[in-house]
Scaffold this motif. Structure first.
Motif, PDB file in Angstrom:
ATOM      1  N   HIS A 116     -44.415  43.248 -30.045  1.00  0.00           N
ATOM      2  CA  HIS A 116     -44.049  44.542 -30.590  1.00  0.00           C
ATOM      3  C   HIS A 116     -42.674  44.496 -31.249  1.00  0.00           C
ATOM      4  O   HIS A 116     -41.731  43.904 -30.724  1.00  0.00           O
ATOM      5  N   ASP A 132     -44.926  39.653 -24.714  1.00  0.00           N
ATOM      6  CA  ASP A 132     -43.963  40.741 -24.538  1.00  0.00           C
ATOM      7  C   ASP A 132     -42.964  40.321 -23.472  1.00  0.00           C
ATOM      8  O   ASP A 132     -43.263  40.345 -22.284  1.00  0.00           O
ATOM      9  N   MET A 133     -41.782  39.894 -23.894  1.00  0.00           N
ATOM     10  CA  MET A 133     -40.703  39.445 -23.021  1.00  0.00           C
ATOM     11  C   MET A 133     -40.965  38.054 -22.446  1.00  0.00           C
ATOM     12  O   MET A 133     -41.493  37.916 -21.344  1.00  0.00           O
ATOM     13  N   GLU A 165     -44.694  50.431 -29.463  1.00  0.00           N
ATOM     14  CA  GLU A 165     -45.169  50.038 -28.123  1.00  0.00           C
ATOM     15  C   GLU A 165     -44.442  50.851 -27.066  1.00  0.00           C
ATOM     16  O   GLU A 165     -45.044  51.367 -26.125  1.00  0.00           O
ATOM     17  N   GLU A 166     -43.149  51.006 -27.273  1.00  0.00           N
ATOM     18  CA  GLU A 166     -42.339  51.739 -26.303  1.00  0.00           C
ATOM     19  C   GLU A 166     -42.675  53.228 -26.282  1.00  0.00           C
ATOM     20  O   GLU A 166     -42.310  53.943 -25.355  1.00  0.00           O
ATOM     21  N   ASP A 187     -36.950  42.210 -25.028  1.00  0.00           N
ATOM     22  CA  ASP A 187     -38.052  43.194 -25.123  1.00  0.00           C
ATOM     23  C   ASP A 187     -38.089  43.877 -26.493  1.00  0.00           C
ATOM     24  O   ASP A 187     -37.434  44.918 -26.695  1.00  0.00           O
ATOM     25  N   ASP A 188     -38.796  43.547 -27.386  1.00  0.00           N
ATOM     26  CA  ASP A 188     -39.611  42.351 -27.418  1.00  0.00           C
ATOM     27  C   ASP A 188     -39.185  41.492 -28.597  1.00  0.00           C
ATOM     28  O   ASP A 188     -40.001  40.972 -29.355  1.00  0.00           O
TER      29      ASP A 188
HETATM   30 ZN   LIG Z   1     -41.918  45.368 -24.373  1.00  0.00          ZN
END
Ligand SMILES: [Zn+2]
Length: 596
Positions: A325, A455-456, A427-428, A393-394
């Motif tokens: 993301h 993701d991360m 995404e967030e 992130d991210d």
């Molecule tokens: Zn994330």
């Protein structure tokens, strides 16, 4: 282990130093990373240096935390598209571009807006202003005015019946400072007794300067006009009060107008000199408005989509999708001292690990002490920071995808199937970009044979989470829908000179603080729901999660590089091998809980 660790760190630092790499600036920190790295060319090798160069750019303060609906997200997606253009990756967004634009608009009222009381006009911005919301508000035509009391205090308000169909004037809540800039107009209003009013006008414009009044209709945050689902997830199967839902829908589709008035203008609505001593429920004249609501489209919410075509004439019409993301949570309005915040977050995470990952109660949190002396020695003046950079992130996933694209572009013989890269926005904000892509795919959805989501993957040290370390990587959902995919994930790893420590613990519910429902919390879930087998890679949370301290200089680059290379191998393996079959029978998975 650690010896290897420091050797690797020394290696990373040396590689920066040896390469005489002018791009690294400043003293290296305890992770061997410099405070800043200037942009520099990259190569098709997936290297620590390239990941550093990319991530220091993508997670720089200038990206303003890349929040969806804000300029920062445009800056981040522009960078990714520019890199794809450089690499010669094919655009797969809208109309031959790299971008899939989500309907996010800047909403405002123009100064062509009019308000009259008994036919007498009030002056825009001098006497009154309308506050833009998500949608154009319901019309106001010859609506009787009533004094409704004090905002937020039901003990000093008129009844719902009195408010019904009226233009309600409220005094501001005593404590509430007059909010400067665009208000929260137009979202589904909190259920209050004043919901049935046609409009709410609050007498809180006097304290704002002319610039602040103008700023109310100069939004910097774009919002989506998409209807979000009503009620709690899963509510569908409960007996819902359809009338209540209907009312909510109406309130959502045609929200109340939110208006701000000066005291003089408010008094004028009641034909009075002042509002002092005005009794509750006093009625006034009738108000008519024509509110000129405009929506300007923006580039503040875009998925970025690119394709590297496959080499096999038949299989190139199938895709291995790689996702990450491109957004994060932006900036806060109150800058903080970045060094003491970092020290606090490190200590808090240490205490959390010592507390067996059980959420820290207030007492524990308040017991955390930060030694400011060493910080002040290094930084005599507080270094203020309000940007939540989202390096891990991210940023880590987004830049890993670019490195993988560059590596695959560098392959003489491309994988048989095509590789689809999707950098999801929002995404967030609730997996908005991936939901949009899956519902508006730019390639046939059933031609996507696998969805690999990152993701991360930039942290995962032993100090970040139990079991963390230089080879640790969490793998989620890889065999949920396709045992074949699960097997490929593990077999590709086994082929590595030094295999990663693939950790499957997050396939089942983990009670650690903050680790609820990992399977449902990132973009892969939208692909899984569309019937695509997925694998999600993640090196865990840490003290800097969603903080201003999630900075590129705290990333574990040698670890990050290994995982990125492995995921490249995995994508190539899936692209060349038999199509992973769906299980048909889905093994039990953790119960789906609402996305937090
Ligand atoms: Zn994330």
């Amino acid at each position: 282990m650690t010896n290897v660790r420091s050797a690797l760190l020394a290696l990373a630092a040396a590689s920066v130093a040896m390469s005489g790499d002018a791009s690294a600036q400043g003293k290296l920190n305890r992770y061997g990373n410099p405070p800043t790295i200037a942009p520099a060319p990259t190569s098709s090798t997936i290297s620590v240096k390239d990941l550093q160069v990319r991530l220091y750019t993508f997670a720089d303060d200038s990206m303003q935390g890349r929040q969806v609906g804000r300029l920062g997200n445009k800056k981040g997606t522009d960078y990714i598209a520019a890199e794809l253009r450089k690499l010669g990756v094919l655009p797969a967004g809208d109309n031959g571009t790299y971008f899939q634009v989500l309907p996010y608009h800047l909403k405002s009222f123009t100064n062509h807006s009019r308000l009259t009381v008994d036919g007498n006009p009030l002056a825009w911005e001098k006497d009154w202003v309308a506050v833009p919301g998500v949608r154009a508000p319901r019309g106001i035509s010859s609506v009787p005015v009533i004094f409704g009391g004090v905002a937020g205090d039901t003990t000093k308000q008129i009844t719902a019946a009195q408010a019904n169909g009226k233009f309600v004037v409220l005094l501001p809540a005593p404590s509430a400072a007059a909010p400067a800039g665009p208000g929260r107009g137009g979202f589904a209003p909190q259920p209050t007794r004043l919901n049935s009013a046609i409009a709410i006008a609050t007498v809180n414009l006097d304290d704002l300067t002319a610039a602040q009044r103008a700023a109310i209709n100069q939004p910097t945050v774009a919002t989506s006009t998409a209807i979000r689902s009503f009620g709690a997830p899963g509510a569908a199967n409960q007996n819902v009060d359809s009338l209540a839902v209907y009312r909510q829908m109406v309130a959502m589709l045609a929200p109340q107008a939110v208006i701000r008035l000066t005291r003089t203008a408010a008094a004028q609505l009641f034909g009075r000199k002042t509002l002092d001593g005005i009794p509750l429920g006093t009625t006034g004249g009738t108000v008519t408005t024509s509110l000129d609501f405009i929506e300007r489209s923006t580039d503040f919410a875009r998925n970025v989509v690119g394709i590297i075509p496959g080499s096999d004439p038949a299989l190139k019409h199938q895709y291995v999708a790689l996702g990450a993301h491109n957004d994060h949570v932006g900036f806060s309005n109150t800058p903080v001292d970045k060094d003491s915040v970092k020290a606090f977050n490190d200590t808090r995470n240490r205490v959390l690990l010592a507390n067996n990952m059980i959420t820290l109660d207030q007492a524990k949190l308040q017991s955390i002490r930060v030694n400011m002396d060493s910080i002040r020695k290094a930084h005599p003046n507080p270094r203020l920071d309000s940007i939540r950079n989202g390096a891990d992130d991210d940023g880590s996933g987004s830049m890993a995808l670019l490195e993988i694209a560059e590596a695959i572009q560098g392959m003489k013989v491309k994988p048989k199937r095509s590789t689809l890269f999707v950098w999801h926005t929002g995404e967030e904000a609730g997996l908005i970009g991936s939901a949009f892509f899956v519902n508006n795919p730019t390639v046939p959805i059933d031609s996507i044979v696998t969805g690999i989501n990152i993701d991360m993957i930039g942290r995962g040290r032993a100090e970040d989470l139990p079991g963390g370390g230089p080879d640790f990587v969490g793998v989620v959902g890889s065999s949920f829908d396709s045992k074949d995919l699960g097997e490929i994930v593990s077999s590709v790893n086994k082929k590595l000179d030094k295999p990663l420590a693939l950790d499957y613990k997050f396939d089942s519910t983990v009670t650690w603080s903050g680790y609820n429902n990992l399977y449902g919390r990132s973009d892969h879930i939208m692909y899984a729901r569309a019937g695509i087998p997925i694998a999600f890679f993640f090196t865990g949370l840490h003290g800097d999660y969603h903080q201003v301290s999630d900075e590129p200089e705290f990333i574990d680059y040698p670890h990050y590089q290994k995982i990125t290379s492995y995921i490249r191998d995995l994508a190539v393996e899936v692209a060349n091998g038999p199509r992973p079959r769906m299980n048909g029978t889905k093994p039990s998975r953790p119960p789906r809980t609402a996305v937090p």
